[in-house]
Design a protein around this motif. Structure first.
Motif, short mmCIF file in Angstrom:
data_model
loop_
_atom_site.label_atom_id
_atom_site.label_comp_id
_atom_site.label_asym_id
_atom_site.label_seq_id
_atom_site.Cartn_x
_atom_site.Cartn_y
_atom_site.Cartn_z
N GLY A 111 69.51 93.23 10.63
CA GLY A 111 68.63 94.26 11.19
C GLY A 111 68.43 94.07 12.68
O GLY A 111 68.90 93.08 13.27
N ARG A 112 67.73 95.01 13.26
CA ARG A 112 67.45 94.95 14.69
C ARG A 112 66.40 93.87 14.97
O ARG A 112 65.51 93.61 14.16
CB ARG A 112 66.95 96.30 15.19
CG ARG A 112 67.97 97.42 15.09
CD ARG A 112 67.46 98.73 15.74
NE ARG A 112 66.04 98.95 15.59
CZ ARG A 112 65.49 99.73 14.66
NH1 ARG A 112 66.23 100.37 13.77
NH2 ARG A 112 64.18 99.89 14.61
N LYS A 113 66.49 93.28 16.14
CA LYS A 113 65.56 92.23 16.53
C LYS A 113 64.11 92.71 16.47
O LYS A 113 63.23 91.99 16.00
CB LYS A 113 65.90 91.72 17.94
CG LYS A 113 64.98 90.62 18.42
CD LYS A 113 65.35 90.17 19.82
CE LYS A 113 64.33 89.17 20.35
NZ LYS A 113 64.66 88.75 21.72
N ASP A 114 63.84 93.92 16.94
CA ASP A 114 62.46 94.41 16.94
C ASP A 114 61.92 94.59 15.52
O ASP A 114 60.75 94.31 15.26
CB ASP A 114 62.32 95.70 17.78
CG ASP A 114 63.14 96.86 17.26
OD1 ASP A 114 64.27 96.65 16.77
OD2 ASP A 114 62.66 98.01 17.36
N THR A 115 62.77 95.03 14.61
CA THR A 115 62.35 95.16 13.20
C THR A 115 61.99 93.80 12.62
O THR A 115 60.97 93.62 11.97
CB THR A 115 63.47 95.80 12.36
OG1 THR A 115 63.75 97.11 12.88
CG2 THR A 115 63.08 95.92 10.89
N SER A 153 71.76 96.42 5.43
CA SER A 153 70.77 96.68 6.48
C SER A 153 69.36 96.52 5.91
O SER A 153 69.06 96.98 4.81
CB SER A 153 70.93 98.10 7.02
OG SER A 153 69.85 98.42 7.88
N GLU A 155 66.82 97.84 7.57
CA GLU A 155 66.05 98.89 8.23
C GLU A 155 65.30 99.80 7.24
O GLU A 155 64.18 100.20 7.54
CB GLU A 155 66.94 99.71 9.17
CG GLU A 155 67.57 98.88 10.29
CD GLU A 155 66.57 98.17 11.21
OE1 GLU A 155 65.47 98.69 11.44
OE2 GLU A 155 66.89 97.07 11.69
#
Length: 179
Positions: A111-115, A153, A155
């Motif tokens: 996943g994305r770092k911010d998530t 993912s 997300e």
């Protein structure tokens, strides 16, 4: 991949905060497997270092991976199917698990770092601080090209992530609909 007579090991991996424990527990419940959390095999010293914001070195991780391997070897001898929540950041650590007598599959939660940071900040009573996320990401040797790894993912909502994992696992292990 080992023979179908061997027990199954589903290794749910990724950096801290991706939901490894939640997903591995749900998969264990779904398939009727034994759930193991690699964090339970860390020494008190290693947990204390991480709680203080000190990343573990490969030397500090080595006995941890050996302890996990020894426990899993006994599970395999007993014919126990398992799910394992395990960071699996280093290729060498994944290779050590590949030597165990299981039919195995790695489920890489990405996943994305911010998530991931948001999820880490929402956790309570966990020894891994959000300040170590960058070191976790830096230590991650991507498993995406490894043939026994499926990438899922993180997300979507957790229920959807779990459903996606089950669908991909069933496809990879040749299972018919297990729901």
């Amino acid at each position: 991949m080992p023979s179908a007579e061997q027990p199954v090991l589903l290794i749910v991996m990724g950096v801290s905060g991706t939901g490894k424990s939640s997903v591995a527990q749900a998969l264990a419940e779904h398939y009727g497997y034994r759930y193991l959390d690699a964090d339970d095999f860390h020494s008190d010293e290693a947990k204390a270092l991480m709680a203080q914001g000190t990343p573990l070195t490969d030397a500090l991780r080595a006995p941890w991976v050996r302890n996990i391997g020894a426990h899993l070897t006994q599970c395999a001898a007993d014919g126990t199917n398992c799910t394992l929540a395990f960071s699996g950041l280093r290729h060498d650590h994944r290779e050590q698990l590949r030597q165990l007598p299981f039919q195995r599959l790695f489920v890489f939660l990405a996943g994305r770092k911010d998530t991931i940071a948001t999820r880490m900040n929402q956790r309570q009573d966990h020894f891994m601080p959000t300040s170590l996320l960058d070191s976790q990401l830096a230590s991650l040797q991507s498993p995406s090209a490894e043939p026994d790894v499926i990438e899922v993912s993180i997300e979507p909502a957790l229920a959807e992530v779990i459903d996606n994992c089950i669908d991909r696992i069933d496809q990879s292990l040749g299972k018919t609909d297990s729901r």
